[in-house]
Motif scaffolding. Structure first.
Motif, PDB file in Angstrom:
ATOM      1  N   LEU A  51     -26.141  52.730 -17.757  1.00  0.00           N
ATOM      2  CA  LEU A  51     -24.950  53.037 -18.547  1.00  0.00           C
ATOM      3  C   LEU A  51     -24.938  52.318 -19.884  1.00  0.00           C
ATOM      4  O   LEU A  51     -24.250  52.741 -20.810  1.00  0.00           O
ATOM      5  CB  LEU A  51     -23.695  52.684 -17.750  1.00  0.00           C
ATOM      6  N   THR A  54     -25.680  54.507 -22.713  1.00  0.00           N
ATOM      7  CA  THR A  54     -24.674  55.427 -23.237  1.00  0.00           C
ATOM      8  C   THR A  54     -23.714  54.724 -24.186  1.00  0.00           C
ATOM      9  O   THR A  54     -22.908  55.373 -24.831  1.00  0.00           O
ATOM     10  CB  THR A  54     -23.843  56.036 -22.096  1.00  0.00           C
ATOM     11  N   ARG A  55     -23.774  53.414 -24.253  1.00  0.00           N
ATOM     12  CA  ARG A  55     -22.939  52.635 -25.171  1.00  0.00           C
ATOM     13  C   ARG A  55     -21.451  52.911 -24.972  1.00  0.00           C
ATOM     14  O   ARG A  55     -20.728  53.261 -25.914  1.00  0.00           O
ATOM     15  CB  ARG A  55     -23.332  52.903 -26.627  1.00  0.00           C
ATOM     16  N   LEU A  56     -21.013  52.788 -23.744  1.00  0.00           N
ATOM     17  CA  LEU A  56     -19.572  52.869 -23.482  1.00  0.00           C
ATOM     18  C   LEU A  56     -18.901  51.660 -24.125  1.00  0.00           C
ATOM     19  O   LEU A  56     -19.449  50.558 -24.104  1.00  0.00           O
ATOM     20  CB  LEU A  56     -19.294  52.860 -21.978  1.00  0.00           C
ATOM     21  N   ASP A  57     -17.714  51.869 -24.682  1.00  0.00           N
ATOM     22  CA  ASP A  57     -17.072  50.758 -25.389  1.00  0.00           C
ATOM     23  C   ASP A  57     -16.182  49.921 -24.477  1.00  0.00           C
ATOM     24  O   ASP A  57     -15.635  48.919 -24.900  1.00  0.00           O
ATOM     25  CB  ASP A  57     -16.247  51.293 -26.563  1.00  0.00           C
ATOM     26  N   SER A  58     -16.011  50.346 -23.226  1.00  0.00           N
ATOM     27  CA  SER A  58     -15.102  49.621 -22.345  1.00  0.00           C
ATOM     28  C   SER A  58     -15.880  48.823 -21.305  1.00  0.00           C
ATOM     29  O   SER A  58     -16.575  49.408 -20.469  1.00  0.00           O
ATOM     30  CB  SER A  58     -14.179  50.619 -21.643  1.00  0.00           C
ATOM     31  N   VAL A  60     -14.735  47.239 -18.741  1.00  0.00           N
ATOM     32  CA  VAL A  60     -14.230  47.495 -17.381  1.00  0.00           C
ATOM     33  C   VAL A  60     -14.791  48.811 -16.855  1.00  0.00           C
ATOM     34  O   VAL A  60     -15.235  48.909 -15.702  1.00  0.00           O
ATOM     35  CB  VAL A  60     -12.686  47.518 -17.373  1.00  0.00           C
ATOM     36  N   LEU A  61     -14.796  49.824 -17.717  1.00  0.00           N
ATOM     37  CA  LEU A  61     -15.362  51.117 -17.314  1.00  0.00           C
ATOM     38  C   LEU A  61     -16.843  50.966 -17.003  1.00  0.00           C
ATOM     39  O   LEU A  61     -17.349  51.506 -16.010  1.00  0.00           O
ATOM     40  CB  LEU A  61     -15.152  52.146 -18.437  1.00  0.00           C
TER      41      LEU A  61
END
Lengths: 135, 693
Positions: A51, A54-58, A60-61
């Motif tokens: 993940l 994908t460079r999620l900004d959250s 916690v997510l």
């Protein structure tokens, strides 16, 4: 620079986990440390490294989905081993670790300072172009 | 990546409210240094520390042998109670602050997890729940043999979870899965919390209401399914699938004056603006933007990646547990119908995976028993009756506990109805309402041995808790709460002349916008007092509801040792009889010895003594927990198990080989020799489900 440093720490920790745990399992040693590392391994590897791409900004997510994905891939892998009548838990752990290391390598390569600088320069030139064209 | 990196024109103002999201982009209240008077200072911290000490002291001082008909509550004293009151006070006090500190609320919530879900393992020091010991046996079997035991138990037809834990055991170098049982509940609950928090935020709850909903969830989950179990893991994975579904699907663009609202993020603050229109419309749009739930601030690549993850998680759920996929499907359908599901393929994927797995992967389960699977379809009344008749029975105290559980469900639904009504004015949609009802559609499909209602409740619980929290704190942000409105009304009255001179001529809109400005108001004293009563009372009720079965689901060291001794003693091929399923065993030697539940094996005869006379198992294990279950849940007389043991000794040729206060082992034999009488394998409970809890 701070982002680069945190990325380096993240990649190092996850990379060490990906390398150490299969080695400890193969050597059948480690005691309590091995238990802790094994729990950490199956809660993060390879979900979190995948993940990260994908460079999620959250965060916690990232932690929730990454952890759940790691658990799910362990379950799916174990189920496939049962179906195929080829029970090799160490093999599954090695595969998960290799996937994790590959994802970490890609993440590290993408985030190196020169790539980040080039990316920001590219973005800047696009911005300038747009400004120049009056868009 | 900045918060506005993925905001796109035409996606609606709803996508712009991300600045106050719990985990994405710190809200102003968290990043800005708190001004004096906006936090509660050190008092809640001190109160939390006192609570931790008292709860820890109370748990350490508790004696498990004091556990009685009322459950774990019987073993706890004033220290634990005082600790819970202090914990609730610290939580509510901090919740009411103008700027609640996240770390403090998180610490209080984690302390509550330990207080409720850690109390049993800390006090009892042995793993509880007979089903968890069975699961340990399944895991051990796969770990040792690398395969499942066919035609043994229905749960082996969904071995994904057991196999996954077997891999974990191999990685950790643990030889017996029963070592993992003790604190599994605490770990599972801590894992649920961030997922639940994200779901609550996506449903449009404010930060305060999110924390309150988490507290309510911890106090309402009496279903006791979060042990080392496939359903506990499937629940966690299902929550993450729901997070993904909600996160990747923003609300549909609100229509203002027939035009879809566009928007942009300014300075990290949620601000919307209409594509056209004057200042009044712009302000109205800003107000709407503030009312909207957090947006899916994700690009197409991220969304696709997350939906791919959801597909993997769905397969793991399908491979691990038979009942969770239909429940997950029902929840996804409810999201689809309320416009909160962008990845519509998920609604198709989960049932396709489920049917495919059921058809090809669970042949052991359904071959020859298809009528059991399809027999309950459409029988909602029968399913409800079966569930209630299974559980609402037993001694007067046990009956009261069972009724209390029903009352809790009723109160939750009533609270959810109030929350729905109070939220209606904020136009936050019907997502939570639909999702709170959808899981009960399962009752039309399967009774699941009388457990379908329980599992449906569990899946509806997050949404019920969200709506209940909204009953107290309905506004999407505390700034919109009634106390704030009253407080601001005075301030606005003084400022009104200035606003009117601004030249817009629409006072109403200006007033609403002012309400959204920081600093956040404190909760009123009356609401804080009400919340304190609710939070404290909810914990007390939960301890009775969840811990009400404790007398027969906990096992003393002596019971564990006796069971292990019997397994070591029994030769291969012998049969072990138990009066009912409440004993800490079957965690080893699944295929070596046969286990006979004397209560269910000889149906319609339900008397274990009569069944023992018929089947004559080689050994009979009688434990304190079996006796307590018969007494509390089946209204059997005091010391009925010991009386049965004495009768078997007199009339059936058994003699005691172990006799202790908590466990008796009877062996059938003549002159020390053992006559093995293996029960026919075809009568094994292939379709068994967990019915002990």
């Amino acid at each position: 620079m701070a982002a680069w440093r945190s990325r380096t720490v993240r990649v190092t920790v996850l990379g060490l986990l990906s390398v150490l745990v299969p080695l400890l399992e193969a050597a059948d040693t480690g005691g309590v440390v091995r238990v802790v590392l094994a729990l950490a391994f199956h809660a993060t590897i390879p979900g979190v490294p995948l993940l990260l791409l994908t460079r999620l900004d959250s965060p916690v997510l990232l932690a929730c989905v990454g952890g759940a994905l790691s658990v799910a891939l362990t379950i799916v892998g174990a189920q496939l081993m049962l179906w195929s009548d080829a029970w090799h838990p160490l093999g599954l752990v090695v595969v998960l670790a290799l996937v994790s290391l590959a994802a970490l390598a890609v993440d590290f390569w993408r985030g190196r300072p020169s790539a980040a600088r080039a990316g920001s320069e590219r973005a800047g030139s696009v911005r300038d172009g747009l400004r120049g064209s009056g868009a | 990546m900045t918060t506005d990196a993925y905001t796109r024109p035409g996606k609606g103002a709803g996508e712009l409210a991300g600045a106050t999201d719990l985990d994405r982009g710190a809200p102003a209240g968290r990043t800005a240094p708190a001004a004096p008077g906006q936090t509660r200072g050190p008092a809640p911290v001190a109160l939390l520390a006192v609570a931790a000490v008292l709860i820890g002291w109370g748990m350490a001082a508790a004696d498990p042998h004091q556990i009685g008909a009322l459950g774990i509550v019987d073993a706890l004293d004033w220290r634990y109670v005082a600790g819970i009151v202090a914990l609730a006070a610290a939580f509510v006090w901090e919740l009411g602050a103008a700027r609640p500190r996240t770390w403090l609320l998180a610490s209080a919530t984690c302390a509550l997890v330990v207080a409720i879900y850690g109390v049993s393992p800390v006090v009892e020091q042995t793993s509880r729940l007979p089903t968890s010991w069975r699961h340990a046996g399944f895991i051990n079997y796969i770990h040792d043999n690398g395969t499942v035991l066919h035609h043994y138990d229905a749960r082996f037809s969904w071995p994904g979870f057991f196999a996954g834990v077997a891999v974990l055991m191999n990685t950790a170098g643990v030889g017996d899965a029963s070592h993992l049982l003790l604190y599994a509940s605490v770990v599972f609950m801590l894992a649920y919390l961030p997922c639940l928090a994200m779901i609550f935020r996506e449903l449009g709850l404010s930060r305060r209401a999110t924390w309150l909903a988490l507290w309510l969830f911890l106090c309402a989950d009496w279903a006791d399914q979060e042990y080392l179990s496939p359903q506990g893991t499937a629940y966690l994975l299902s929550l993450v699938v729901l997070v993904i579904a909600l996160r990747t699907s923003g609300r549909r663009a609100p229509v203002v004056g027939g035009t879809a609202v566009g928007g942009t993020a300014v300075g990290g603050t949620a601000v919307g603006r209409s594509a056209s229109g004057g200042a009044a419309r712009g302000r109205r749009d800003r107000l709407r933007a503030l009312l909207e739930p957090p947006p899916p601030a994700l690009g197409p690549r991220e969304q696709m990646a997350l939906l791919g993850c959801a597909a993997v998680l769905a397969f793991a759920v399908v491979a691990s547990h038979q009942l969770s996929p239909p429940l997950l499907t029902l929840l996804l359908v409810s999201l689809l119908l309320t416009g909160r599901l962008r990845g519509r393929g998920l609604v198709l994927l989960v049932p396709i995976l489920f049917v495919g797995y059921f058809t090809f992967g669970a042949v052991d389960f359904w071959s020859g028993h298809l009528s059991v699977v399809t027999g309950d379809v459409g029988g909602v009344g029968g399913t409800v009756n079966q569930t209630l008749s299974n559980r609402v029975q037993g001694s007067p105290t046990h009956l009261r506990i069972a009724f209390l559980r029903i009352v809790v469900v009723g109160v939750l639904f009533a609270g959810a109805a109030v929350g729905s009504l109070r939220r209606r004015r904020w136009r936050l949609g019907a997502v939570a309402q639909a999702a709170a009802i959808a899981p009960f559609g399962l009752l039309a499909l399967q009774s699941y041995g009388g457990e379908a209602l329980l599992r449906a409740y569990l899946f509806a619980l997050p949404f019920l808790c969200a709506l209940c929290a909204a009953a107290f704190l309905p506004a999407p942000d505390p700034d919109f709460g009634a106390p704030a409105r009253r407080r601001r009304r005075g301030g606005l009255a003084r400022r009104r002349p200035r606003a009117q001179t601004a030249g817009s001529g629409e006072d109403t809109v200006q007033m609403r916008i002012r309400r959204a400005r920081p600093p956040r108001p404190e909760l009123s004293r009356r609401l804080s007092a009400l919340l304190l009563v609710v939070c404290t009372g909810a914990v007390a009720v939960q301890l009775i509801c969840r811990g009400g079965n404790e007398e027969f689901v906990w096992f003393s060291h002596e019971e564990v040792a006796a069971t292990q001794e019997l397994y070591d003693l029994a030769p291969a091929g012998s049969t072990i009889g138990v009066l009912n399923g409440f004993f800490p065993g079957q965690n080893d030697d699944l295929g070596r010895v046969s286990l006979v539940n004397l209560e269910s094996k000889c149906k319609p005869v339900v008397d274990p003594y009569q069944c023992a006379l018929q089947l004559k198992p080689d050994y009979i294990l009688i434990t304190r927990a079996q006796d307590a279950y018969g007494r509390e849940s089946e209204s059997r007389p005091e010391k009925w198990a010991a009386a049965d043991a004495a009768s078997l000794e007199r009339s059936a040729g058994y003699h005691r080989i172990r006799n202790s206060p908590d466990a008796i082992i009877l062996a059938r034999g003549v002159d020390g020799g053992l006559r093995t009488s293996r029960v026919d394998a075809s009568t094994r409970p292939v379709l068994s489900v967990d019915q002990e809890g």
